[in-house]
Design an enzyme around this catalytic site. Structure first.
Site, PDB file in Angstrom:
ATOM      1  CB  SER A   7      -1.088   0.033   1.314  1.00 29.55           C
ATOM      2  OG  SER A   7      -1.819  -1.064   1.242  1.00 29.55           O
ATOM      3  CB  SER A  24      -6.349   0.010   0.102  1.00 30.09           C
ATOM      4  OG  SER A  24      -6.694  -0.873   0.901  1.00 30.09           O
ATOM      5  CG  ASP A  25      -2.016  -5.221  -1.642  1.00 29.15           C
ATOM      6  OD1 ASP A  25      -2.255  -5.014  -3.097  1.00 29.15           O
ATOM      7  OD2 ASP A  25      -1.367  -6.197  -0.959  1.00 29.15           O
ATOM      8  CB  THR A  26      -7.457  -6.775  -0.320  1.00 30.24           C
ATOM      9  OG1 THR A  26      -7.856  -5.499   0.225  1.00 30.24           O
ATOM     10  CG2 THR A  26      -7.919  -7.721   0.649  1.00 30.24           C
ATOM     11  N   GLY A  75      -4.279  -3.579   3.893  1.00 30.81           N
ATOM     12  CA  GLY A  75      -3.333  -2.417   4.174  1.00 30.81           C
ATOM     13  C   GLY A  75      -3.945  -1.095   3.901  1.00 30.81           C
TER      14      GLY A  75
END
Length: 197
Positions: free
Chosen positions: A50, A76-78, A113
């Site tokens: 992120s 953001s990062d998943t 994140g």
């Protein structure tokens, strides 16, 4: 919030929908980002990626002369993890079937994140949610993957879509699983920058 220029550093339709549902005005800016990461801890990993996305957009906007004192950039990062294995976005239908078979009848962790850049400061945080799947037959898996919904989704499923019929429960933030931990975002912005979204 009225004078803040909120920038969403993501092409994700889910993140766009979440921010819109909160009544927030924002602009989408995307920059090429190297998302490679050697970190094995899911929370640290999504924060790191992120942060990379956030700084890439900051540098792009700076180069274009578009950064102001009121620019707040959100990235953001998943990531889905099961037994220490990272499940990102499936390469194809076969890969999606493989991932769903792994999740069937099990609980797994979703880590999202967030990274925020404001007035020269970069702040990161993350949220973890446990999702439990019912056991799925091979026919269930094939039918679900055939909808194309798994494509482009971490862990090959969308909890807010047709995969909902297989989710038996969650522990933690639902929006985190969709792709943006709303409460974590709200509290981080407030604590780090004294801004209320």
């Amino acid at each position: 919030m009225s004078d803040i220029q909120l920038i969403l550093a993501s092409a994700s339709p889910r993140r766009r929908e979440i921010l819109s549902s909160l009544g927030l005005s924002f602009e989408i800016v995307i920059a090429e980002t190297d998302e490679t990461c050697d970190l094995s801890d899911p929370g640290q990993r999504v924060e790191h990626i992120s942060g990379k996305k956030c700084l890439a957009v900051m540098e792009l906007m700076a180069a274009e002369g578009r950064l102001t004192e009121q620019t707040l950039i959100l990235a953001s990062d998943t990531l889905v993890t099961l037994d220490g294995i990272f499940l990102g976005k499936p390469r194809d239908h076969e890969d999606a079937c493989r991932m769903i078979r792994m999740l069937s009848g099990r609980g797994h962790t979703v880590a999202s994140g967030i990274a925020l850049w404001y007035r020269g400061a970069l702040v990161t945080a993350h949220e973890l949610t446990t999702v439990h799947f019912a056991a799925m037959s091979d026919e269930d898996i094939q039918r679900y993957v055939a909808t194309d919904e798994p494509m482009g989704k971490a862990g090959a499923y969308a909890i807010q879509g047709q995969a909902a019929r297989y989710v038996t429960g969650i522990e933690g933030d639902y929006f985190n699983v969709v792709g943006l931990p709303v409460h974590r975002l709200y509290t981080t912005v407030k604590e780090a920058f004294d801004i209320t979204l």
